[in-house]
Write an enzyme that holds these catalytic residues in place. Structure first.
Site, PDB file in Angstrom:
ATOM      1  N   TYR A   1       0.853  -1.197   0.000  1.00 11.54           N
ATOM      2  CA  TYR A   1       0.000   0.000   0.000  1.00 11.54           C
ATOM      3  C   TYR A   1       0.884   1.242   0.000  1.00 11.54           C
ATOM      4  O   TYR A   1       2.020   1.223   0.460  1.00 11.54           O
ATOM      5  CB  TYR A   1      -1.028   0.002   1.126  1.00 11.54           C
ATOM      6  CG  TYR A   1      -0.542  -0.158   2.550  1.00 11.54           C
ATOM      7  CD1 TYR A   1       0.163   0.846   3.209  1.00 11.54           C
ATOM      8  CD2 TYR A   1      -0.839  -1.316   3.269  1.00 11.54           C
ATOM      9  CE1 TYR A   1       0.563   0.701   4.521  1.00 11.54           C
ATOM     10  CE2 TYR A   1      -0.431  -1.476   4.593  1.00 11.54           C
ATOM     11  CZ  TYR A   1       0.274  -0.463   5.213  1.00 11.54           C
ATOM     12  OH  TYR A   1       0.674  -0.604   6.508  1.00 11.54           O
ATOM     13  N   CYS A   2       0.358   2.309  -0.595  1.00 15.00           N
ATOM     14  CA  CYS A   2       1.088   3.577  -0.762  1.00 15.00           C
ATOM     15  C   CYS A   2       2.491   3.341  -1.334  1.00 15.00           C
ATOM     16  O   CYS A   2       3.497   3.729  -0.734  1.00 15.00           O
ATOM     17  CB  CYS A   2       1.175   4.329   0.568  1.00 15.00           C
ATOM     18  SG  CYS A   2       1.565   6.081   0.358  1.00 15.00           S
TER      19      CYS A   2
END
Length: 277
Positions: free
Chosen positions: A148-149
């Protein structure tokens, strides 16, 4: 990397430790704090600052995430899992904060010569490697696809990501922020964000490509090193490393002139969140 190490050699580091404030400390306060310190450092009213912070079960969304077609459905899912949801005032995408995640902000003054974006990232990378040098020499900075990110300064060991770095700049001040997954399950955190995107996208095509999350590419430092690390352990490593790399550190809180700044930044981010969410 010499230029990055030079950046860590500040005349002194002002330490603002907010890692043990607990449930009453809201993540919106954190982002207002960093903007306050960035402004104060940029104006020359404060030297370099290292701020540490921990928030209980919070999902921090990036601006892009607010454009998800079924955002409210995704948020309802996160809230049903016991998380509060906020939107930060800088780029990037959704990240998980909880009691096993230590956040560190390094706030530098730009001075005469602007700090190149990569130099800010490299400084945080160098500091992180120094903090854990007795446990591993395998920390790498590169994008971990499926995390994620994701970004080019994802920090990983054996291609499993445990940290992400972002930057925020306000008139002469540069805040470089990292989240470090210290303990707990990295893959469970990733699965939570993966489910959020599934529900918030519902298979629709969007202009912006949101990440397809693969939980197996994320882990905590405890999982990766086999050492049972805690927030307190890592705080000690951080302070020791800053002292070794620069020489002088001192504990501090917001000064009088910064309190008003903080109040204004806090109002601004609260209003923005009310609008967006």
């Amino acid at each position: 990397m010499a230029a990055a190490k030079q950046l860590l050699k500040q005349p002194s580091w002002r330490i603002i430790d907010q890692s043990s404030l607990g449930a009453n400390f809201h993540a919106l306060q954190s982002f207002a704090m960093d903007d306050t310190l960035c402004t104060s450092v940029g104006k020359g009213e404060s030297g370099a600052v290292c701020r540490t912070w921990v928030h209980e079960n919070t999902i921090v969304l990036g601006i892009q995430d607010t454009r998800l077609p079924h955002l409210q459905t995704g948020i309802q899912y996160l809230e049903s899992e016991g998380y509060q949801v906020i939107v930060r005032n800088s780029g990037g995408l959704a990240v998980v904060l909880d009691n096993g995640v230590l956040n560190v902000s390094l706030v530098f003054p730009e001075g005469e010569k602007a700090i190149d974006i990569n130099r800010g990232y490299d400084a945080m990378f160098e500091l992180t490697k120094h903090m854990f040098k007795d446990l591993t020499t395998e920390i790498q900075a590169k994008e971990i696809v499926g995390s994620y990110c994701p970004g080019s300064y994802d920090l990983s060991i054996g291609d499993k990501k445990f940290a992400g770095i972002s930057q925020r700049r306000i008139r002469g001040g540069v805040a470089v922020q990292i989240y470090l997954c210290i303990d707990g399950s990295g893959s469970q955190r990733a699965a939570l964000i993966g489910e959020f995107y599934k529900r918030a996208l519902q298979g629709e095509q969007t202009k912006f490509a949101f990440p397809t999350i693969n939980p197996s590419v994320m882990a905590s430092l405890t999982e990766l090193t086999g050492q049972p690390l805690t927030i307190q352990d890592v705080m000690l490593r951080l302070l020791t490393s800053l002292k070794e790399l620069s020489g002088t550190i001192f504990a501090n809180t917001l000064q009088e002139n910064e309190n008003e700044l903080y109040y204004n930044y806090y109002q601004r981010i609260v209003e923005r969140n009310e609008k967006v969410l």
